[in-house]
Design an enzyme around this catalytic site. Structure first.
Site, PDB file in Angstrom:
ATOM      1  CE  LYS A  86       4.823 -12.428  34.407  1.00 47.14           C
ATOM      2  NZ  LYS A  86       5.718 -13.069  35.364  1.00 47.14           N
ATOM      3  N   GLY A 125      10.871 -11.619  43.698  1.00 50.66           N
ATOM      4  CA  GLY A 125      12.108 -12.013  44.360  1.00 50.66           C
ATOM      5  C   GLY A 125      12.122 -11.816  45.857  1.00 50.66           C
ATOM      6  CB  ALA A 143       5.588 -11.593  41.797  1.00 50.20           C
ATOM      7  N   GLY A 144       6.553 -13.290  44.447  1.00 44.51           N
ATOM      8  CA  GLY A 144       6.608 -13.156  45.896  1.00 44.51           C
ATOM      9  C   GLY A 144       6.303 -14.412  46.678  1.00 44.51           C
ATOM     10  CG  ASN A 159      11.692 -17.511  38.196  1.00 44.89           C
ATOM     11  OD1 ASN A 159      11.896 -16.760  37.273  1.00 44.89           O
ATOM     12  ND2 ASN A 159      12.556 -18.488  38.454  1.00 44.89           N
ATOM     13  CB  THR A 160      12.729 -15.952  43.383  1.00 47.53           C
ATOM     14  OG1 THR A 160      12.665 -14.916  42.401  1.00 47.53           O
ATOM     15  CG2 THR A 160      13.944 -15.748  44.263  1.00 47.53           C
TER      16      THR A 160
END
Lengths: 66, 260, 339
Positions: B101, B162, B188-189, B210-211
């Site tokens: 990635k 994040g 993301a996000g 992820n986060t």
């Protein structure tokens, strides 16, 4: 002799091999990648790679990431 | 209940049934990570490469990732294409596959990716035989360049890493979904399962979270929720009849003359 | 919003007038949003009806015994002057498909003359090689119109019986050559009445999607000529009714919000006046579809490619548009040299 390991100055035995250093510092050597003075050293060569004074050694492995 | 046959995600010739990718950063424990992977049935998981901590002997995260899960190593830490290449080479040396990635970030405030360097890195890594999944800010021109460079997918951000702000770039992502033929993975996000469902309803091929999972009170539970939301959104997308979206507005009739 | 073949078939076969109205309302809304009430005007100029092809549906086909004409440079200039006098700034130059009688040099010469009178020169001619298209582009042509007629290969073979036009692929790939040659405007289309409408519409949309993705910098437009009568003779192979025709325009507008949609004088004034409310953005005015027809007064001596249903002059069209609160646009650009 002195060398730089992962950015820190380390004192190790003269004529240590790369394999030995990895064994001493890593719990899971099987997933470790070694970069010596900017070049990647393949696992098969670790036993025969003798470290010298002022070598810069990087040992990296996987960590969590996004 | 109906199941849709043959709606698999195909990346670089490899088939996946799950369209939910999980990031492994920021988990409170490695066990929590393992449980989240299991709960979500994720088949692709991202990891990063870092210097091992030579003073503490920590367990390697790899042991907590099932062997059948595809490892997607990211180039996090790279601020330009050259550094991304260096990390990619190290990653390949580890023997865990050649999926990369590309994540090139030279911005510590928002962690926005550098699209231009991402294109450069992608071109070079594809030539070296890597399977490249580039992370980028949604931009149609950049996406086309990445496709031309041989990227296996495009991974546009929904909002900054994040931030949990969801699909702030929704319109731009929709354009990519409309115009780009390779898989689009929104990354993301995404802060809530509903946002993941929304991305899938738009026609995204997969999402990466992820986060929102790693920092949740019960990561295992929310990982499962995300996985189910992705499935629901995908079904909704597959069933969509364009006609239903046409709204009838009260206005003077335009086609009366055809029926007189 | 993209329709698949099943959607298109459903829409076309659905008899409910309310569906037609909903489609029209949506198409109208999108057209107003992206085009305002601007309608562009153009005029066609046929400079030659020589044709080496035998297309069963066309008045120019080489089995049809009509007087064959090819305008000289002077005659072309004369026709162009007449058209320019009416205020038209966009010209569409048409020929039959004869590589021999209307070779590249003839076309290039025509384009050079056209530049003197019009802001924009469009060409509707036989398919050419990329290098030939490039010469025409550099000479000053801005746009090429090329209809595949039908995307159904077997039907295509049935109606195109002689000449280079038999080569389906050469024609299908021409838009790519046109784009690579540098043209910034390309018009695609199908002939309604030759083949299954839903299938051809879906194939046309797919062709356009492919072109949009491969050559995103080009402005595209679509046309839907309906096979009609020629000097009273009906040469169409199946009837496409007005409702299907209107639905076709709506589907095109809803699928492609920004593309131009052309409507020629094949269609009646009533239909044209309604069609501009719901998707059509370019119409011809003061048209004559016979070679040398603008300068020739006698209608009996003319052999049009199709009978004109809407014979309103340019001033009449401008008046109609203004009465209906449209914004007639004769030209929206100034010439620069193509490089």
């Amino acid at each position: 002799m002195k060398l730089t390991l992962n950015g820190k100055s380390k004192e190790i035995m003269d004529s240590s091999t790369l394999a030995a250093v990895v064994r001493d510092h890593c719990q899971n050597p099987e997933h470790v990648v070694a970069e010596l003075n900017g070049s990647i050293i393949g696992r098969a060569l670790w036993e025969n790679t003798v470290l010298k004074e002022n070598d810069r050694l990087e040992l990296v492995s996987f960590v969590g990431g996004g | 209940m109906m199941t849709v046959q043959n709606d698999n995600l195909i990346i670089a010739g490899k088939t996946f049934t799950s369209r939910f990718l999980l990031g492994t950063g920021k988990f409170s424990s490695k066990t929590a990570l393992a449980e989240s992977i299991a709960a979500s049935n994720s088949e692709i998981v991202t990891v990063a490469l870092r210097r091992i901590d030579i003073d503490r002997h920590e367990e390697n995260i790899i042991q907590y990732i099932p062997k059948n899960v595809t490892l997607l190593v990211n180039t996090s830490g790279a601020r330009n294409a050259k550094e991304a290449l260096r990390i990619a080479h190290l990653a390949r040396e580890s023997g865990c596959g050649n999926w990369i990635k590309v994540e090139v970030i030279n911005d510590s405030k928002y962690l926005l990716p550098d699209n231009a360097e991402t294109v450069k890195a992608t071109e070079l890594l594809v030539k070296e035989g890597f399977i490249v999944l580039p992370y980028m800010s949604p931009d149609l021109y950049i996406a086309r360049e990445l496709v031309a460079a041989g990227a296996a997918t495009i991974m546009p951000l929904g909002s900054p890493i994040g931030s949990n702000k969801g699909l702030k770039t929704k319109e731009l992502i929709q354009i990519l979904i409309n115009e780009i033929d390779i898989p689009i993975i929104v990354d993301a996000g995404l802060g809530a399962p509903s946002q993941a469902a929304e991305a899938m309803e738009m026609g995204a091929d997969a999402v990466l979270v992820n986060t929102a999972v790693a920092t949740a009170g019960k990561p295992q539970l929310i990982a499962q929720a995300f996985a189910e939301a992705v499935k629901a959104g995908r079904l909704a997308y597959l069933s969509g009849l364009p006609l239903e979206k046409i709204s009838a507005e009260a206005s003077s009739p335009l086609t009366g003359f055809l029926y007189e | 919003m993209h329709f698949d073949l099943a959607n298109i078939q459903d829409i076309l076969s659905n008899q409910d007038p309310r569906l037609t109205e909903r489609l029209a309302q949506e198409a109208a809304r999108i057209t107003r949003q992206y085009f305002g009430r601007a309608i562009s005007l153009y005029a066609p100029l046929y400079i030659s009806n020589y044709c080496s092809c035998f297309c069963t549906y066309c008045g120019f086909n080489n089995h049809n015994h009509i007087p064959r004409l090819k305008l000289t440079a002077d005659q072309i200039e004369q026709e162009m002057q007449k058209i320019a006098q009416s205020g038209i700034e966009n010209i569409l130059i048409l020929t039959g498909e004869s590589y021999q009688m209307t070779p590249l040099s003839y076309l290039k010469e025509t384009v050079l003359i056209s530049k003197k009178y019009f802001s924009s020169t469009a060409l509707e001619i036989h398919p050419l090689e990329e290098e030939e298209y490039r010469e025409l582009y550099l000479a000053g042509a801005d746009s090429v119109t090329l209809y595949q007629e039908t995307y159904n290969r077997s039907r295509y073979a049935e109606v195109h019986l002689a000449g280079k036009k038999k080569d389906y692929d050469f024609r299908y790939q021409a838009p790519e050559r046109i784009a690579r040659a540098g043209f910034r405007q390309i018009s695609l289309g199908i002939l309604l009445g030759i083949s299954d409408l839903a299938e051809d519409l879906f194939a046309l949309f797919s062709h356009l999607r492919h072109m949009e993705q491969t050559f995103p910098g080009v402005e595209y437009s679509l046309s839907f000529p309906r096979l009609r009568q020629i000097k009273g003779k009906d040469l169409s192979l199946s009837r496409i009714d007005d409702i299907s025709f209107i639905k076709t325009i709506c589907l095109a507008r809803i699928s492609f919000p920004r593309i131009g949609i052309n409507l020629s004088t094949r269609e009646s004034p009533t239909l044209r006046d309604h069609a501009i409310e719901l998707g059509v953005t370019r119409i011809s005015a003061g048209s004559n579809t016979s070679v040398g027809g603008y300068s020739t007064a006698d209608p009996e001596r003319q052999n049009p490619q199709f009978d004109i249903a809407d014979s309103r002059s340019v001033p009449e069209m401008l008046r109609m548009l203004k009465d209906r609160r449209f914004d007639p646009v004769l030209t929206d650009w100034r010439r620069i040299d193509n490089t």
